[in-house]
Design an enzyme around this catalytic site. Sequence first.
Site, PDB file in Angstrom:
ATOM      1  CG  HIS A 100     -50.668  16.837  -4.555  1.00 26.30           C
ATOM      2  ND1 HIS A 100     -50.274  18.089  -4.950  1.00 26.30           N
ATOM      3  CD2 HIS A 100     -49.552  16.063  -4.614  1.00 26.30           C
ATOM      4  CE1 HIS A 100     -48.973  18.071  -5.238  1.00 26.30           C
ATOM      5  NE2 HIS A 100     -48.509  16.857  -5.045  1.00 26.30           N
ATOM      6  CD  GLN A 127      -3.029   0.031  -0.071  1.00 23.68           C
ATOM      7  OE1 GLN A 127      -3.657   0.746  -0.821  1.00 23.68           O
ATOM      8  NE2 GLN A 127      -2.995  -1.286  -0.236  1.00 23.68           N
ATOM      9  CG  HIS A 170      -0.885   2.397  -4.402  1.00 21.10           C
ATOM     10  ND1 HIS A 170      -1.065   2.291  -5.754  1.00 21.10           N
ATOM     11  CD2 HIS A 170      -1.482   1.308  -3.863  1.00 21.10           C
ATOM     12  CE1 HIS A 170      -1.743   1.180  -6.021  1.00 21.10           C
ATOM     13  NE2 HIS A 170      -1.998   0.558  -4.891  1.00 21.10           N
ATOM     14  CG  ASP A 203      -4.683  -3.968  -5.318  1.00 22.76           C
ATOM     15  OD1 ASP A 203      -5.732  -3.477  -4.856  1.00 22.76           O
ATOM     16  OD2 ASP A 203      -3.562  -3.808  -4.792  1.00 22.76           O
ATOM     17  CD  GLU A 262      -8.664   1.886  -0.841  1.00 23.32           C
ATOM     18  OE1 GLU A 262      -7.655   2.386  -0.275  1.00 23.32           O
ATOM     19  OE2 GLU A 262      -8.821   1.863  -2.076  1.00 23.32           O
ATOM     20  CG  HIS A 263      -7.392  -2.203   0.564  1.00 27.35           C
ATOM     21  ND1 HIS A 263      -6.718  -1.070   0.154  1.00 27.35           N
ATOM     22  CD2 HIS A 263      -8.033  -2.673  -0.525  1.00 27.35           C
ATOM     23  CE1 HIS A 263      -6.937  -0.875  -1.143  1.00 27.35           C
ATOM     24  NE2 HIS A 263      -7.737  -1.830  -1.582  1.00 27.35           N
TER      25      HIS A 263
END
Lengths: 428, 428
Positions: B420, B259, B262, B361, B327-328
């Site tokens: 209505h 990670q 990145h 991934d 996220e993960h």
Amino acid sequence: MPLRLSTADTGFAAAFYTLVNARREADADVSRDVAAIIGRVRDNGDAALHDYTLRFDRHDLEESGWEIPKAERVAALAGLDRDLRAALELAADRIATYHAAQKPEDRDHVDAAGVRLGARWRPVDAAGLYVPGGRAAYPSSVLMNALPARVAGVPRLTMVTPTPNGEVNPLVLAAAEIAGVDEIFRVGGAQAIAALAYGTGRIRAVDTIVGPGNAWVAEAKRQLYGVVGIDMVAGPSEILVVADGKNDPDWIAADLLSQAEHDPTSQSILLTDDAAFADAVAAAVEARLATLSTGVTARTSWEANGAIVLLRSLDEAAALSDRLAPEHLELAVEDPDAIFAAIRHAGSVFLGRHTPEAVGDYVAGPNHVLPTGRRARFASGLSVLDFMKRTSFIALDPASLAAIGPAAVALAEAEGLPAHAASIAVRL
Amino acid sequence: MPLRLSTADTGFAAAFYTLVNARREADADVSRDVAAIIGRVRDNGDAALHDYTLRFDRHDLEESGWEIPKAERVAALAGLDRDLRAALELAADRIATYHAAQKPEDRDHVDAAGVRLGARWRPVDAAGLYVPGGRAAYPSSVLMNALPARVAGVPRLTMVTPTPNGEVNPLVLAAAEIAGVDEIFRVGGAQAIAALAYGTGRIRAVDTIVGPGNAWVAEAKRQLYGVVGIDMVAGPSEILVVADGKNDPDWIAADLLSQAEHDPTSQSILLTDDAAFADAVAAAVEARLATLSTGVTARTSWEANGAIVLLRSLDEAAALSDRLAPEHLELAVEDPDAIFAAIRHAGSVFLGRHTPEAVGDYVAGPNHVLPTGRRARFASGLSVLDFMKRTSFIALDPASLAAIGPAAVALAEAEGLPAHAASIAVRL
């Protein structure tokens, strides 16, 4: 008079293009004001809420009370007219039942490669419900926004509503009690949205915010999208009615006006293949406007944004409707399913001569929070899914990692991400 | 050195609060620039795209060509290394299979009151896929964004990608060909997003835009949200690893670095109940960093944003993880399902010691476009549903209108909406 078009006219394509692309949304340039309000609430919390409420709603929260106590909601419900209470409860039952079927199913299985894969849905921890004050405070809106959250299983539902001069609408309180709202704060505007997104001393932060509001509220939601989840960006309401000549013109006139009475920016459009019927509907609208208590608003909307489009054939209806991607589509024709089958974009569809759109606003069951302004091209009505989120999951064992891991290593190396590759290769 | 915390420390709660709320997202103030770019593309179409491309990507679209021809994609796929092509095709197959099960079912039934109710799902007419140029142009990202649209049945999938100095990445073209992208335009940045949203002479408008991008691209999507549908607001990537002392420290170090490599703003956090193991992982990270070709980025990320949290017990893991809503989430423990059962908020979960996040991934099947920055509290990974929308429908006959109509009339009157009420009453 509303716009009159005919598909047989040579200028039709250009005129319809203009109708489709007309912007009815106010271009209120509120984004700087809203950003300032959000910043102050984030930094100063309750003190900012207190000041803004004094300024905009003219009451002192320390005196009027920050929260509307549970007892006040219970009293509002108990004090409700018996028929009205029954109507609210019927609506709540039907809405809850329709939405219960939206709850998604979890997945968990092992595939041919031996990989365990799945997805699990959970509700958000807390949802915020904005309810406008004053004229547009509708109990039906409280039910439509709160019940999907309840059905999703959201543990905490926090409502915020401005109480101008300290006044509250008992119908709204009764609806909140029926819908099972957990707490109600007397704050409104962009400041209330900011409080729900960031939390303050008194108001705990929520994860998702829904509910209608004015331009400031809508802009605050747009600016805070990503900090919290929000429902759709909402614009003025609209109806498209497709009707053949066999309808009672007065019924169709009533349907067109039911949308026009909402707001001067609302839009009502009729598509019909019968010129005499078109004239009869126009006359029936005029007759109804003469005595309608919401007639000033309805006339403004009808004359500024209304349209009657004469078709050579009802076969033209679906394609024109898809161009508009209407929020509400009424198919008052002999065989509504035939046209519906060809429709790609609409928020909600009302099939046949006995399905006025207004039943969908209150008691039918589906949600009345629907995409407007051509957003039905890509968006859906509010649902249980707006209050839930999905977690995917993966489990490998040495054998399944050996089966699919080498391909991942190859791709990671090709992408220039060696640590990605190593995290797999070290286990092979 | 990354941050080291222990739940046994008296200052833990405050330190963990700081970790949870640390903002790693760039505060690039690009909103005014982006608004100007969007306005120019809306007003001037292709001429604006031509100018911006000359300025930012340094090539003349009239010479380099606006579109990347189909033949160039086919050639890129044909020219691919055999193993790499097989890896991409395995990934595409597995992603398509996993996403096929997400396709929602339509509903259509008549309830006890005789009311026909239902919901129908349709794909959007067209989807736009943004693919960054340069270093972050990942073929896996093309597959993950394009295939859910294909599975949804979207008839037209338009890709835009900047080609700095006219250069394209053949791996990306090959992935686009495998995923069935229909057309690719050589434009990028906020101007490409505006072109997809409004359409220009050469680029037809789409209904939903997905795909990663820089701060300008992200801001353009945010500003155009509502004109088109968009995927989630995305922030820096992150992983939380929960590991007991029985893991190989080097495996866990590799996962943390996968990670960290990145981006300098990425975040890797380890939760473990074993102090000696924590030290061993920290040492293994250092050892790997010494030779990793992406080591500069990974070290910056690890030292600035990484953390190792020592737990008194693994029983503390789920609650801390939910605070981060990662996220993960990797659960490298003896009984991962026990912890997973207690988790409420995570984008994707990787169960057990043999499931490194990197398989997710590329080839596992679930989407790798996942909510970041605590957005798993309310948001889900990209799915087929992001490319579809739901139309609800209602059909009444005289009997069912008589059954539920009066309640709607009562509510409409209570809300002060007489038209209505009339649209229902006139049919009763």
